[in-house]
Design an enzyme around this catalytic site. Structure first.
Site, mmCIF file in Angstrom:
data_model
loop_
_atom_site.group_PDB
_atom_site.id
_atom_site.type_symbol
_atom_site.label_atom_id
_atom_site.label_comp_id
_atom_site.label_asym_id
_atom_site.label_seq_id
_atom_site.Cartn_x
_atom_site.Cartn_y
_atom_site.Cartn_z
ATOM 1 N N LYS A 206 52.534 75.819 51.942
ATOM 2 C CA LYS A 206 52.588 74.584 51.307
ATOM 3 C C LYS A 206 53.675 73.618 51.868
ATOM 4 O O LYS A 206 54.642 73.822 52.063
ATOM 5 C CB LYS A 206 53.114 74.948 49.887
ATOM 6 C CG LYS A 206 53.181 73.740 49.016
ATOM 7 C CD LYS A 206 54.456 73.667 47.970
ATOM 8 C CE LYS A 206 55.561 72.863 48.845
ATOM 9 N NZ LYS A 206 55.553 71.572 48.963
ATOM 10 N N GLU A 287 66.003 80.642 53.911
ATOM 11 C CA GLU A 287 66.783 79.939 54.567
ATOM 12 C C GLU A 287 67.231 78.727 53.818
ATOM 13 O O GLU A 287 66.546 77.833 53.880
ATOM 14 C CB GLU A 287 66.483 79.833 56.026
ATOM 15 C CG GLU A 287 66.289 81.076 57.050
ATOM 16 C CD GLU A 287 67.519 82.090 56.986
ATOM 17 O OE1 GLU A 287 68.354 81.559 57.351
ATOM 18 O OE2 GLU A 287 67.392 83.056 56.299
ATOM 19 N N CYS A 321 70.252 71.248 58.829
ATOM 20 C CA CYS A 321 70.844 72.297 58.103
ATOM 21 C C CYS A 321 72.229 72.655 58.984
ATOM 22 O O CYS A 321 73.283 73.258 58.597
ATOM 23 C CB CYS A 321 70.106 73.504 57.969
ATOM 24 S SG CYS A 321 69.374 74.179 59.514
ATOM 25 N N GLU A 417 76.855 69.999 50.078
ATOM 26 C CA GLU A 417 75.958 69.339 51.354
ATOM 27 C C GLU A 417 75.460 68.059 51.088
ATOM 28 O O GLU A 417 74.906 67.847 49.864
ATOM 29 C CB GLU A 417 74.722 70.520 51.327
ATOM 30 C CG GLU A 417 74.006 70.061 52.589
ATOM 31 C CD GLU A 417 72.737 70.923 52.900
ATOM 32 O OE1 GLU A 417 71.932 71.254 51.725
ATOM 33 O OE2 GLU A 417 72.356 71.355 54.003
HETATM 34 P P1 NAD Z 1 63.892 71.481 49.209
HETATM 35 O O1 NAD Z 1 64.486 72.826 48.895
HETATM 36 O O2 NAD Z 1 63.809 70.191 48.390
HETATM 37 O O3 NAD Z 1 62.389 71.848 49.400
HETATM 38 C C1 NAD Z 1 61.866 72.749 50.417
HETATM 39 C C2 NAD Z 1 60.412 72.918 50.346
HETATM 40 O O4 NAD Z 1 60.393 73.723 48.910
HETATM 41 C C3 NAD Z 1 59.567 71.992 50.053
HETATM 42 O O5 NAD Z 1 57.994 72.370 50.784
HETATM 43 C C4 NAD Z 1 59.363 71.710 48.619
HETATM 44 O O6 NAD Z 1 58.213 70.969 48.303
HETATM 45 C C5 NAD Z 1 59.409 72.885 48.115
HETATM 46 N N1 NAD Z 1 59.895 73.319 46.802
HETATM 47 C C6 NAD Z 1 60.272 72.194 45.955
HETATM 48 N N2 NAD Z 1 60.428 72.898 44.665
HETATM 49 C C7 NAD Z 1 59.710 74.138 44.629
HETATM 50 C C8 NAD Z 1 59.599 75.046 43.569
HETATM 51 N N3 NAD Z 1 60.266 74.795 42.500
HETATM 52 N N4 NAD Z 1 59.040 76.113 44.221
HETATM 53 C C9 NAD Z 1 58.480 76.450 45.372
HETATM 54 N N5 NAD Z 1 58.830 75.388 46.474
HETATM 55 C C10 NAD Z 1 59.412 74.153 45.944
HETATM 56 O O7 NAD Z 1 64.559 71.114 50.737
HETATM 57 P P2 NAD Z 1 64.271 69.867 51.770
HETATM 58 O O8 NAD Z 1 64.837 68.570 51.024
HETATM 59 O O9 NAD Z 1 62.869 69.716 52.212
HETATM 60 O O10 NAD Z 1 65.224 70.372 52.861
HETATM 61 C C11 NAD Z 1 66.621 70.243 53.122
HETATM 62 C C12 NAD Z 1 67.330 71.495 52.958
HETATM 63 O O11 NAD Z 1 66.926 72.633 53.890
HETATM 64 C C13 NAD Z 1 68.958 71.194 53.269
HETATM 65 O O12 NAD Z 1 69.545 72.082 52.224
HETATM 66 C C14 NAD Z 1 68.905 72.022 54.474
HETATM 67 O O13 NAD Z 1 70.206 72.637 54.622
HETATM 68 C C15 NAD Z 1 67.983 73.104 54.402
HETATM 69 N N6 NAD Z 1 67.568 73.742 55.662
HETATM 70 C C16 NAD Z 1 67.941 74.931 55.967
HETATM 71 C C17 NAD Z 1 67.481 75.501 57.190
HETATM 72 C C18 NAD Z 1 68.043 76.941 57.647
HETATM 73 O O14 NAD Z 1 67.431 77.278 58.582
HETATM 74 N N7 NAD Z 1 68.738 77.447 56.989
HETATM 75 C C19 NAD Z 1 66.905 74.578 58.014
HETATM 76 C C20 NAD Z 1 66.402 73.290 57.709
HETATM 77 C C21 NAD Z 1 66.801 72.838 56.425
#
Ligand code: NAD
Length: 516
Positions: A206, A287, A321, A417
Site C-alpha cells: 500500500k 521504523e 527521518c 518531530e
Molecule cells: P505516515 O505515518 O503518515 O504514513 C506512513 C504510511 O502509513 C503511509 O503509507 C500512510 O498511508 C500509511 N497509513 C496512515 N494511516 C494508516 C493506518 N491507520 N493504518 C495503516 N497505514 C496507515 O508517515 P509519512 O508522513 O508518510 O512519513 C513521514 C514519517 O516517516 C516521519 O515521521 C519520518 O520520521 C518517518 N520515517 C522514518 C524512517 C525510518 O527509517 N525510521 C524513514 C523514513 C521516514
C-alpha cells in the site's frame, strides 16, 4: 559467480553530459504526467474502482502527476487472500531464482535511473541530487538483499551433534503488508517490498498517497523483471481503509511499516490482536520518526560542523527521518556558530527543483506546509529567529529554511518531530551537558558529534544513544551495508535496513536434526 556488493555511484551533475541526460529525463517524465494507474492483484488490473485519487506536484499543486484507482477494504481483503494463495508456491522458489528477479529489477532501475529520479522531482519535490541518491539506494537494496537471500540459503554453521545430521534453514513466513512513507518514495518503498519478496514472502504493497505514482512505476518494473503475479500486489488507497485492513487481516503474517510514530504505534497495537482463525503472532517491523541531533563541541572543526549542520537540516527540506533538527553547541563557540549557520542558511536557494540551481524544493503537501508554518510560529515564542521564517504558498508549498537559536530542552521545537526545514539550536555548558541534551528525547534515530578530542569521541561513541551515530560528519546519508539503518526507542524496532541482519526479520529459522 555474483560480484561482491558495491554501492551504486551517485551521478556527477557538474558533468554537462549528465546534466543534459537528467534534463532530457525531466522532459520525458513531463510528457507522461496525468496518466492513470490501476490496482493490481494477482496480475489482474482493477481500473474501474468507484473512486480515484490524484497525486500532485508540490511545486505546483495544479499539476497532476498521475491518477490512481482508489483501493477500499474489499480490494484490500482480496489482495491479502491472493497473496496468501500465491505464498503456497512462491515459498518453494529457490533463493537464487528469487534473487535473480531482484538483480533484474536493479538492472532496469539502473537503465532508467534518471527517469525514476525525475518522477521524484515531480511528485515529491526532490532536488536532482536527492532524487539521484534515492534511486541509487533502491538499486542498492535490490543488489544487496538479493545477495543476502542467497547467503541465508547456504548451510548455516552449527555445532555438530554426535549421531545427528543437523541443519538450520531460514524459511519465509507468509503475507507481508508493506506500508511505506512518501519521503524516500522509491528507496524505502522498494527496499521493504523486495526484502519481503526475496525472503519468500508475498506482499500487499500500500503506497503512500503522497507518492503513489513512483510506486506504480516501480511496480511496472517488478512485472517487467519477471516477479510472478500475486507475489507483490499493488493496492493504493487511504491509510485507514486499505492500511488498517491489511494490518488487521488474520492471514497477514507480518507488517513492514516505515512512517510516523503515531501511525506506527497504532499498527503495533493492532498487530497484537489475534483475528478469527489466526494461528500466529504477527510480526511488526516498525521504523518511525526521529528528533535527530548534531552536537558540536568546543574543539570541533568549525567549518565542517557548520556545513554538516546545514546540509543535514535542510537537504530535501528537512523531510528525512535522519534530518538534523536539533543542534547542540558548546557555549564557547555558540555565538559564532549560530551566526555561521544562519549566514549559510540564508544563502540556500529555494524553488521548483526541476531547476537545479534550487538546493531546496517545496514541502510535500498542504498539511505538511501548515504543520511546518505552525512550528515556525511556536519557534518565535520559544526562541529567537536567526534565519528564514517566511513561507509562500502562491505557487507551491514553499517554506524558507528556518533557524531558531536559544531553544531550551523543554521547548516543543527541541522535543517534537517537525519533519520540515526548521532547525533548533541550543546552547550547552560543557561536554556532559551536550551528551545529556542529545539523549534527552523519546526518539533515538540518528545523531552526529563533532570534536577533535579522542577521549571525548570515545565517550560519545559509548554514551550517545541512537541507532545511527556519526562522528565528525553529518547525520544524514546512510549507505546500504555501510550504515545499516534503524533507530531506538520511539524511532522504532531498529530493523537496520540495508544491513546483513535485515532479512532475518522477514524469515523464521527452522532447526532440523536427523539421527544417523
Ligand atoms: P505516515 O505515518 O503518515 O504514513 C506512513 C504510511 O502509513 C503511509 O503509507 C500512510 O498511508 C500509511 N497509513 C496512515 N494511516 C494508516 C493506518 N491507520 N493504518 C495503516 N497505514 C496507515 O508517515 P509519512 O508522513 O508518510 O512519513 C513521514 C514519517 O516517516 C516521519 O515521521 C519520518 O520520521 C518517518 N520515517 C522514518 C524512517 C525510518 O527509517 N525510521 C524513514 C523514513 C521516514
Amino acid at each position: 559467480m555474483i560480484a561482491d556488493f558495491q554501492n551504486e555511484p551517485f551521478t556527477d551533475f557538474s558533468k554537462p553530459e549528465n546534466a543534459a541526460a537528467f534534463r532530457a529525463a525531466l522532459e520525458h517524465v513531463g510528457r507522461q504526467l496525468g496518466k492513470t494507474y490501476p490496482i493490481v492483484i494477482g496480475g489482474r488490473r482493477y481500473r474501474d474502482t468507484k473512486e480515484t485519487f490524484s497525486s500532485t506536484n508540490p511545486s505546483n499543486p495544479k499539476e497532476v502527476i498521475g491518477t490512481l484507482a482508489k483501493g477500499d477494504a474489499k480490494l484490500a481483503i482480496r489482495a491479502v487472500e491472493v497473496a496468501a494463495a500465491t505464498f503456497e508456491e512462491w515459498k518453494w522458489a529457490p533463493a537464487r531464482e528469487r534473487a535473480d528477479v531482484l538483480f533484474r529489477v536493479a538492472r532496469i532501475l539502473r537503465e532508467r535511473k534518471h527517469e525514476m529520479s525525475a518522477w521524484m522531482v515531480h511528485e515529491v519535490g526532490k532536488s536532482w541530487a536527492e532524487a539521484d541518491g534515492d534511486t541509487a539506494e533502491a538499486i542498492d537494496f535490490c543488489e544487496f538483499y538479493g545477495r543476502q537471500a542467497i547467503r541465508l540459503a547456504q548451510p548455516q554453521p552449527l555445532t555438530p551433534q554426535p549421531g545427528e545430521d543437523t541443519e538450520l534453514k531460514y524459511i519465509p513466513m507468509g503475507v507481508c503488508a508493506v506500508i511505506p512513507p512518501w519521503n524516500f518514495p522509491l528507496a524505502i518503498m522498494a527496499g521493504m517490498t523486495v526484502a519481503a519478496a526475496v525472503s519468500g514472502n508475498t506482499v500487499v504493497l500500500k503506497p503512500s498517497s503522497d507518492a503513489p505514482v513512483i510506486a506504480a512505476r516501480f511496480f511496472e518494473i517488478l512485472e517487467e523483471a519477471g516477479m510472478p503475479d500475486g507475489v507483490v500486489n499493488f493496492v493504493p488507497g487511504p491509510g485507514a481503509a486499505v492500511g488498517d485492513t491489511i494490518v488487521d487481516h488474520p492471514k497477514t503474517r507480518l507488517i513492514a511499516f516505515t512512517g510516523s510514530k503515531a501511525v506506527g504505534l497504532g499498527i503495533a497495537e493492532k498487530a497484537g490482536r489475534v483475528g478469527p482463525g489466526q494461528i500466529w503472532i504477527k510480526r511488526a517491523i516498525l521504523e518511525m520518526g526521529g528528533k535527530d541531533f548534531t552536537a558540536v563541541d568546543e574543539d570541533a572543526n568549525f567549518d565542517d560542523a557548520v556545513s554538516g549542520t546545514v546540509s543535514a537540516a535542510f537537504g530535501f527540506q528537512g523531510q528525512k527521518c535522519s534530518a538534523n533538527s536539533r543542534t547542540i553547541v558548546h557555549e564557547k563557540i555558540y555565538k559564532k556558530f549560530v551566526e555561521a549557520v544562519a549566514a549559510k542558511t540564508e544563502k540556500l536557494t529555494l524553488g521548483d527543483p526541476r531547476d537545479p540551481k534550487n538546493f531546496m524544493g517545496p514541502v510535500v503537501n498542504e498539511s505538511q506546509y501548515k504543520a511546518v508554518t505552525d512550528y515556525i510560529r511556536i519557534g518565535r515564542r520559544e526562541g529567537k529567529l536567526v534565519a528564514g521564517g517566511a513561507a509562500d504558498r502562491r505557487t507551491g508549498w514553499f517554506v524558507r529554511p528556518t533557524v531558531f537559536e536559544g531553544i531550551k530542552p523543554s521547548a516543543r521545537l527541541f522535543r517534537e518531530e517537525i519533519f520540515g526545514p526548521v532547525l533548533a539550536i541550543t546552547k550547552a555548558r560543557d561536554f556532559e551537558e551536550i551528551l545529556a541534551m542529545a539523549n534527552a528525547t523519546e526518539y533515538g534515530l540518528t545523531g552526529a558529534y563533532y570534536s577533535r578530542d579522542r577521549a571525548k569521541i570515545t565517550m560519545a561513541k559509548r554514551l550517545l544513544h541512537c541507532g545511527n551515530l556519526y562522528i565528525n560528519r553529518k547525520c544524514t546519508g546512510a549507505m546500504v551495508d555501510g550504515h545499516p539503518f534503524g533507530g531506538f526507542n520511539m524511532s522504532g524496532t531498529d530493523s537496520k535496513a540495508g544491513g546483513r541482519d535485515y532479512l532475518l526479520l522477514f524469515t523464521q529459522a527452522k532447526s532440523i536434526s536427523e539421527r544417523v
